[in-house]
Design a protein around this motif. Structure first.
Motif, PDB file in Angstrom:
ATOM      1  N   ARG A 247       0.745  -1.302   0.086  1.00 52.57           N
ATOM      2  CA  ARG A 247      -0.038   0.103  -0.544  1.00 52.57           C
ATOM      3  C   ARG A 247       1.102   0.585  -0.377  1.00 52.57           C
ATOM      4  N   THR A 248       0.371   2.200  -0.284  1.00 48.70           N
ATOM      5  CA  THR A 248       1.150   3.573  -0.093  1.00 48.70           C
ATOM      6  C   THR A 248       0.124   4.742   0.928  1.00 48.70           C
ATOM      7  N   VAL A 249       1.620   5.144   1.850  1.00 54.25           N
ATOM      8  CA  VAL A 249       1.136   5.712   2.530  1.00 54.25           C
ATOM      9  C   VAL A 249       1.629   6.993   2.368  1.00 54.25           C
ATOM     10  N   THR A 250       0.723   7.993   2.368  1.00 52.94           N
ATOM     11  CA  THR A 250       0.579   9.427   1.785  1.00 52.94           C
ATOM     12  C   THR A 250       0.788  10.646   3.452  1.00 52.94           C
ATOM     13  N   SER A 251      -0.532  10.387   3.572  1.00 54.12           N
ATOM     14  CA  SER A 251      -1.126  10.974   5.244  1.00 54.12           C
ATOM     15  C   SER A 251      -1.815  10.662   6.074  1.00 54.12           C
ATOM     16  N   VAL A 252      -0.489  10.349   6.852  1.00 54.36           N
ATOM     17  CA  VAL A 252      -1.606   9.604   8.343  1.00 54.36           C
ATOM     18  C   VAL A 252      -1.304  10.347   9.141  1.00 54.36           C
ATOM     19  N   SER A 253      -2.098   9.631  10.697  1.00 56.37           N
ATOM     20  CA  SER A 253      -2.052  10.744  11.645  1.00 56.37           C
ATOM     21  C   SER A 253      -0.436   9.778  12.367  1.00 56.37           C
ATOM     22  N   ALA A 254       0.000  10.163  13.054  1.00 51.44           N
ATOM     23  CA  ALA A 254       1.276   9.494  13.872  1.00 51.44           C
ATOM     24  C   ALA A 254       0.176   8.049  14.641  1.00 51.44           C
ATOM     25  N   THR A 255      -0.934   8.076  15.158  1.00 51.64           N
ATOM     26  CA  THR A 255      -1.374   7.338  15.852  1.00 51.64           C
ATOM     27  C   THR A 255      -1.681   5.797  14.224  1.00 51.64           C
ATOM     28  N   THR A 256      -1.803   6.591  13.470  1.00 52.41           N
ATOM     29  CA  THR A 256      -2.805   5.926  12.596  1.00 52.41           C
ATOM     30  C   THR A 256      -1.163   4.400  12.436  1.00 52.41           C
ATOM     31  N   TRP A 257      -0.148   5.111  12.678  1.00 54.82           N
ATOM     32  CA  TRP A 257       0.934   4.818  12.013  1.00 54.82           C
ATOM     33  C   TRP A 257       1.294   3.702  12.963  1.00 54.82           C
ATOM     34  N   GLN A 258       1.518   4.472  14.137  1.00 57.08           N
ATOM     35  CA  GLN A 258       1.985   4.194  14.978  1.00 57.08           C
ATOM     36  C   GLN A 258       1.636   1.504  15.059  1.00 57.08           C
ATOM     37  N   ASN A 259       0.291   2.664  15.245  1.00 56.02           N
ATOM     38  CA  ASN A 259      -1.047   1.195  14.829  1.00 56.02           C
ATOM     39  C   ASN A 259      -0.730  -0.031  14.390  1.00 56.02           C
ATOM     40  N   ALA A 260       0.141   0.713  13.130  1.00 60.01           N
ATOM     41  CA  ALA A 260       0.047  -0.376  11.740  1.00 60.01           C
ATOM     42  C   ALA A 260       1.626  -1.145  12.204  1.00 60.01           C
ATOM     43  N   ASN A 261       2.457  -0.946  12.922  1.00 61.61           N
ATOM     44  CA  ASN A 261       3.772  -0.924  12.699  1.00 61.61           C
ATOM     45  C   ASN A 261       4.135  -1.985  13.976  1.00 61.61           C
ATOM     46  N   TYR A 262       2.988  -1.485  15.042  1.00 64.88           N
ATOM     47  CA  TYR A 262       2.912  -2.389  16.184  1.00 64.88           C
ATOM     48  C   TYR A 262       2.705  -4.115  15.812  1.00 64.88           C
ATOM     49  N   PRO A 263       2.830  -5.106  15.626  1.00 64.60           N
ATOM     50  CA  PRO A 263       2.130  -6.256  15.582  1.00 64.60           C
ATOM     51  C   PRO A 263       0.647  -6.679  16.561  1.00 64.60           C
ATOM     52  N   SER A 264       1.105  -6.522  18.088  1.00 66.04           N
ATOM     53  CA  SER A 264       0.763  -6.759  18.614  1.00 66.04           C
ATOM     54  C   SER A 264      -0.631  -6.301  19.865  1.00 66.04           C
ATOM     55  N   ASP A 265      -1.349  -5.165  19.138  1.00 64.60           N
ATOM     56  CA  ASP A 265      -1.490  -4.181  20.307  1.00 64.60           C
ATOM     57  C   ASP A 265      -2.844  -4.121  20.524  1.00 64.60           C
ATOM     58  N   GLY A 266      -3.361  -4.691  19.521  1.00 59.82           N
ATOM     59  CA  GLY A 266      -4.568  -4.417  19.212  1.00 59.82           C
ATOM     60  C   GLY A 266      -5.514  -3.320  18.991  1.00 59.82           C
ATOM     61  N   ASN A 267      -4.784  -2.637  18.423  1.00 58.71           N
ATOM     62  CA  ASN A 267      -6.090  -1.158  18.322  1.00 58.71           C
ATOM     63  C   ASN A 267      -5.809  -1.744  17.061  1.00 58.71           C
ATOM     64  N   VAL A 268      -7.427  -0.448  16.039  1.00 61.44           N
ATOM     65  CA  VAL A 268      -7.568  -0.798  15.527  1.00 61.44           C
ATOM     66  C   VAL A 268      -7.585   0.413  14.142  1.00 61.44           C
ATOM     67  N   LEU A 269      -7.089   0.227  12.901  1.00 65.39           N
ATOM     68  CA  LEU A 269      -6.827   1.384  12.023  1.00 65.39           C
ATOM     69  C   LEU A 269      -7.191   2.441  12.019  1.00 65.39           C
ATOM     70  N   SER A 270      -6.898   3.249  11.733  1.00 65.44           N
ATOM     71  CA  SER A 270      -8.198   4.856  11.943  1.00 65.44           C
ATOM     72  C   SER A 270      -8.387   4.753  10.253  1.00 65.44           C
ATOM     73  N   THR A 271      -9.795   5.448   9.941  1.00 63.28           N
ATOM     74  CA  THR A 271     -10.202   5.828   8.631  1.00 63.28           C
ATOM     75  C   THR A 271      -8.695   5.978   7.717  1.00 63.28           C
ATOM     76  N   ASP A 272      -8.034   7.218   8.097  1.00 64.12           N
ATOM     77  CA  ASP A 272      -7.148   8.114   7.506  1.00 64.12           C
ATOM     78  C   ASP A 272      -6.007   6.515   6.663  1.00 64.12           C
ATOM     79  N   TRP A 273      -5.820   5.562   7.264  1.00 63.78           N
ATOM     80  CA  TRP A 273      -4.628   4.189   6.792  1.00 63.78           C
ATOM     81  C   TRP A 273      -5.339   3.273   5.578  1.00 63.78           C
TER      82      TRP A 273
END
Length: 273
Positions: A247-273
């Motif tokens: 996928r291509t990342v253009t503009s995402v929040s720091a929170t969304t980016w972190q959630n997409a990188n931690y493999p087992s944090d249990g957080n759901v990715l936001s709509t900006d992903w």
């Protein structure tokens, strides 16, 4: 008696006519160049996308062989090396991999082999990166434009060896980043694929625990931050997910980016992903 005939030779262009033709040609070139540049960028992005996919799939092949993902930096047997070294056999670089003898008594560092250290691997190089024309830093260390995610292949704040399996990625392999584009020369550092943990900003890695910000969008070499990935074209930063998708990342929040990188944090990715 001869008769004089009028001169029927071709009339030369006037200066004004030549200038008009030149102006028309210049306008056509001006209109054509952006289209050519877009085609070239699209081709380069396609090539980079394919490279990222190959690296993600190489990790799957390593997992099939060893029942675990490759380490960010660790020792197998008597050889200490980076993730990029351990996946060489799965990106058609088995000959380079075999230059580091395994099975001996003494510990060997893969980067001590000059041929390995200087190995410019096509699959590791993005045609979008103009920061390192020779793909070598200091003429001695080859780069990789694809940085691995330390949160997957290592254990943040614990170890450089994640000892992770696919099933341990509880957030889902399709929701977790494995690789992201990174400039070969970044600030005062470089993304070197054989460089180890003794000075990690020189590694082909990014550590989300050290810098949780999303990828930079087309920075200069001077403004490049080595702890983050970088987008090298206006289209955004190409990332490879753990399931092998892209996928291509253009503009995402720091929170969304972190959630997409931690493999087992249990957080759901936001709509900006």
């Amino acid at each position: 008696m001869s008769t004089l005939r009028p001169h029927t030779g071709r009339r030369a262009f006037t200066l004004i006519e030549l200038l008009v033709v030149i102006a028309i040609i210049a306008i056509l070139i001006g209109l054509l160049l952006p289209a050519v540049q877009k085609v070239r960028e699209a081709a380069a992005r396609m090539s980079s996308t394919n490279n990222v996919k190959q690296l993600s799939l190489a990790c799957h092949s390593h997992h099939d062989a060893y029942n675990r993902l490759p380490p960010q930096w660790a020792t197998y047997g008597n050889v200490t090396a980076t993730l990029h070294f351990w996946i060489l056999p799965y990106v058609e670089q088995d000959n380079l991999y075999k230059l580091v003898p395994q099975g001996g008594a003494a510990n060997i560092y893969a980067h001590d082999n000059a041929t390995v250290r200087r190995g410019v691997i096509k699959t590791f190089i993005s045609p979008l990166d103009s920061s390192t024309p020779s793909s070598l830093v200091y003429n001695d260390w080859a780069i990789s434009n694809y940085a691995s995610n330390h949160a997957v292949f290592g254990q943040p704040n614990v170890s450089w060896d994640g000892k992770r399996t696919m099933t341990s990625i509880s957030d889902g392999t399709s929701n977790t980043v494995a690789f992201a584009e990174k400039m070969g020369t970044c600030g005062g550092n470089g993304s070197l694929w054989t460089h180890g943990d003794w000075n990690w900003p020189w590694m082909a890695v990014y550590a989300i625990n050290a810098d949780g910000n999303p990828p930079q969008m087309k920075p200069t070499v001077a403004n490049c931050i080595p702890t983050r990935p970088q987008a090298m074209s206006p289209g955004g930063c190409i990332v490879g997910l753990c399931d092998g998708s892209i996928r291509t990342v253009t503009s995402v929040s720091a929170t969304t980016w972190q959630n997409a990188n931690y493999p087992s944090d249990g957080n759901v990715l936001s709509t900006d992903w």
